[in-house]
Design a protein around this motif. Structure first.
Motif, PDB file in Angstrom:
ATOM      1  N   ARG A 184       0.839  -1.207   0.000  1.00  0.00           N
ATOM      2  CA  ARG A 184       0.000   0.000   0.000  1.00  0.00           C
ATOM      3  C   ARG A 184       0.871   1.253   0.000  1.00  0.00           C
ATOM      4  O   ARG A 184       0.641   2.192  -0.761  1.00  0.00           O
ATOM      5  N   HIS A 185       1.900   1.255   0.843  1.00  0.00           N
ATOM      6  CA  HIS A 185       2.799   2.413   0.905  1.00  0.00           C
ATOM      7  C   HIS A 185       3.553   2.577  -0.414  1.00  0.00           C
ATOM      8  O   HIS A 185       3.739   3.702  -0.882  1.00  0.00           O
ATOM      9  N   GLN A 186       3.965   1.476  -1.009  1.00  0.00           N
ATOM     10  CA  GLN A 186       4.653   1.550  -2.301  1.00  0.00           C
ATOM     11  C   GLN A 186       3.747   2.167  -3.360  1.00  0.00           C
ATOM     12  O   GLN A 186       4.207   2.923  -4.208  1.00  0.00           O
ATOM     13  N   ARG A 187       2.450   1.862  -3.289  1.00  0.00           N
ATOM     14  CA  ARG A 187       1.501   2.430  -4.253  1.00  0.00           C
ATOM     15  C   ARG A 187       1.395   3.937  -4.082  1.00  0.00           C
ATOM     16  O   ARG A 187       1.311   4.686  -5.054  1.00  0.00           O
ATOM     17  N   VAL A 188       1.417   4.411  -2.842  1.00  0.00           N
ATOM     18  CA  VAL A 188       1.386   5.859  -2.589  1.00  0.00           C
ATOM     19  C   VAL A 188       2.680   6.500  -3.096  1.00  0.00           C
ATOM     20  O   VAL A 188       2.649   7.544  -3.752  1.00  0.00           O
ATOM     21  N   MET A 220       8.736  12.376  -3.980  1.00  0.00           N
ATOM     22  CA  MET A 220       9.111  11.745  -2.710  1.00  0.00           C
ATOM     23  C   MET A 220      10.603  11.914  -2.456  1.00  0.00           C
ATOM     24  O   MET A 220      11.033  12.043  -1.326  1.00  0.00           O
ATOM     25  N   ARG A 221      11.394  11.935  -3.477  1.00  0.00           N
ATOM     26  CA  ARG A 221      12.845  12.083  -3.314  1.00  0.00           C
ATOM     27  C   ARG A 221      13.274  13.554  -3.316  1.00  0.00           C
ATOM     28  O   ARG A 221      14.256  13.917  -2.692  1.00  0.00           O
ATOM     29  N   GLN A 222      12.544  14.377  -4.044  1.00  0.00           N
ATOM     30  CA  GLN A 222      12.997  15.745  -4.261  1.00  0.00           C
ATOM     31  C   GLN A 222      12.346  16.780  -3.354  1.00  0.00           C
ATOM     32  O   GLN A 222      12.993  17.741  -2.957  1.00  0.00           O
ATOM     33  N   GLN A 223      11.063  16.627  -3.035  1.00  0.00           N
ATOM     34  CA  GLN A 223      10.342  17.671  -2.313  1.00  0.00           C
ATOM     35  C   GLN A 223       9.856  17.253  -0.933  1.00  0.00           C
ATOM     36  O   GLN A 223       9.830  18.068  -0.022  1.00  0.00           O
ATOM     37  N   ILE A 224       9.436  16.011  -0.798  1.00  0.00           N
ATOM     38  CA  ILE A 224       8.820  15.564   0.442  1.00  0.00           C
ATOM     39  C   ILE A 224       9.869  14.838   1.275  1.00  0.00           C
ATOM     40  O   ILE A 224      10.393  13.810   0.862  1.00  0.00           O
ATOM     41  N   HIS A 225      10.175  15.393   2.426  1.00  0.00           N
ATOM     42  CA  HIS A 225      11.254  14.850   3.247  1.00  0.00           C
ATOM     43  C   HIS A 225      10.802  13.676   4.109  1.00  0.00           C
ATOM     44  O   HIS A 225      11.566  12.748   4.334  1.00  0.00           O
ATOM     45  N   ALA A 226       9.560  13.727   4.602  1.00  0.00           N
ATOM     46  CA  ALA A 226       9.053  12.643   5.442  1.00  0.00           C
ATOM     47  C   ALA A 226       7.534  12.564   5.285  1.00  0.00           C
ATOM     48  O   ALA A 226       6.848  13.577   5.320  1.00  0.00           O
ATOM     49  N   LEU A 227       7.062  11.344   5.113  1.00  0.00           N
ATOM     50  CA  LEU A 227       5.630  11.117   4.968  1.00  0.00           C
ATOM     51  C   LEU A 227       5.242   9.883   5.774  1.00  0.00           C
ATOM     52  O   LEU A 227       5.704   8.781   5.489  1.00  0.00           O
ATOM     53  N   SER A 228       4.439  10.100   6.802  1.00  0.00           N
ATOM     54  CA  SER A 228       3.836   8.998   7.546  1.00  0.00           C
ATOM     55  C   SER A 228       2.439   8.838   6.997  1.00  0.00           C
ATOM     56  O   SER A 228       1.789   9.823   6.636  1.00  0.00           O
ATOM     57  N   MET A 229       1.974   7.608   6.923  1.00  0.00           N
ATOM     58  CA  MET A 229       0.644   7.432   6.364  1.00  0.00           C
ATOM     59  C   MET A 229      -0.104   6.277   6.983  1.00  0.00           C
ATOM     60  O   MET A 229       0.490   5.307   7.447  1.00  0.00           O
ATOM     61  N   LYS A 230      -1.412   6.442   6.968  1.00  0.00           N
ATOM     62  CA  LYS A 230      -2.345   5.389   7.344  1.00  0.00           C
ATOM     63  C   LYS A 230      -3.086   5.063   6.051  1.00  0.00           C
ATOM     64  O   LYS A 230      -3.729   5.941   5.464  1.00  0.00           O
ATOM     65  N   THR A 231      -2.954   3.826   5.585  1.00  0.00           N
ATOM     66  CA  THR A 231      -3.576   3.410   4.320  1.00  0.00           C
ATOM     67  C   THR A 231      -4.659   2.385   4.619  1.00  0.00           C
ATOM     68  O   THR A 231      -4.392   1.356   5.229  1.00  0.00           O
ATOM     69  N   LEU A 232      -5.871   2.688   4.183  1.00  0.00           N
ATOM     70  CA  LEU A 232      -7.022   1.856   4.491  1.00  0.00           C
ATOM     71  C   LEU A 232      -7.868   1.585   3.252  1.00  0.00           C
ATOM     72  O   LEU A 232      -7.936   2.428   2.345  1.00  0.00           O
ATOM     73  N   THR A 233      -8.528   0.444   3.247  1.00  0.00           N
ATOM     74  CA  THR A 233      -9.543   0.184   2.226  1.00  0.00           C
ATOM     75  C   THR A 233     -10.823   0.888   2.680  1.00  0.00           C
ATOM     76  O   THR A 233     -10.963   1.240   3.858  1.00  0.00           O
ATOM     77  N   PRO A 234     -11.790   1.077   1.784  1.00  0.00           N
ATOM     78  CA  PRO A 234     -13.057   1.693   2.212  1.00  0.00           C
ATOM     79  C   PRO A 234     -13.732   0.898   3.346  1.00  0.00           C
ATOM     80  O   PRO A 234     -14.301   1.501   4.266  1.00  0.00           O
TER      81      PRO A 234
END
Length: 81
Positions: free
Chosen positions: A48-52, A60-74
């Motif tokens: 799921r994280h790889q898909r994001v 993700m490499r150039q602008q976003i330094h850190a991203l925590s996420m909660k990935t859920l199905t509906p």
């Protein structure tokens, strides 16, 4: 390159991933996202994280330094609501 806003990160994710629900909070350096997508069905957390990350691409490499996420199905999201 300027640090992105939470709204910009949200837009980047939504551009590359169909989301039933999407919230992003952050300060330009560190972000937290809650992402609900049918594309997560049958996938483990890593997939799921790889898909994001795929949706964000080079940002993700150039602008976003850190991203925590909660990935859920509906269905998972509905259980938590």
């Amino acid at each position: 390159m300027a640090d992105p806003t939470a709204a910009e990160v949200q837009h980047y994710i939504a551009e590359g991933l169909p989301c039933a629900h999407l919230e992003v909070e952050g300060d330009g350096q560190h972000f937290f996202a809650t992402i609900v997508s049918t594309e997560f069905e049958g996938k483990n957390r890593v997939a799921r994280h790889q898909r994001v990350y795929q949706a964000l691409g080079d940002r993700m490499r150039q602008q976003i330094h850190a991203l925590s996420m909660k990935t859920l199905t509906p269905a998972e999201w509905a259980e938590k609501a």
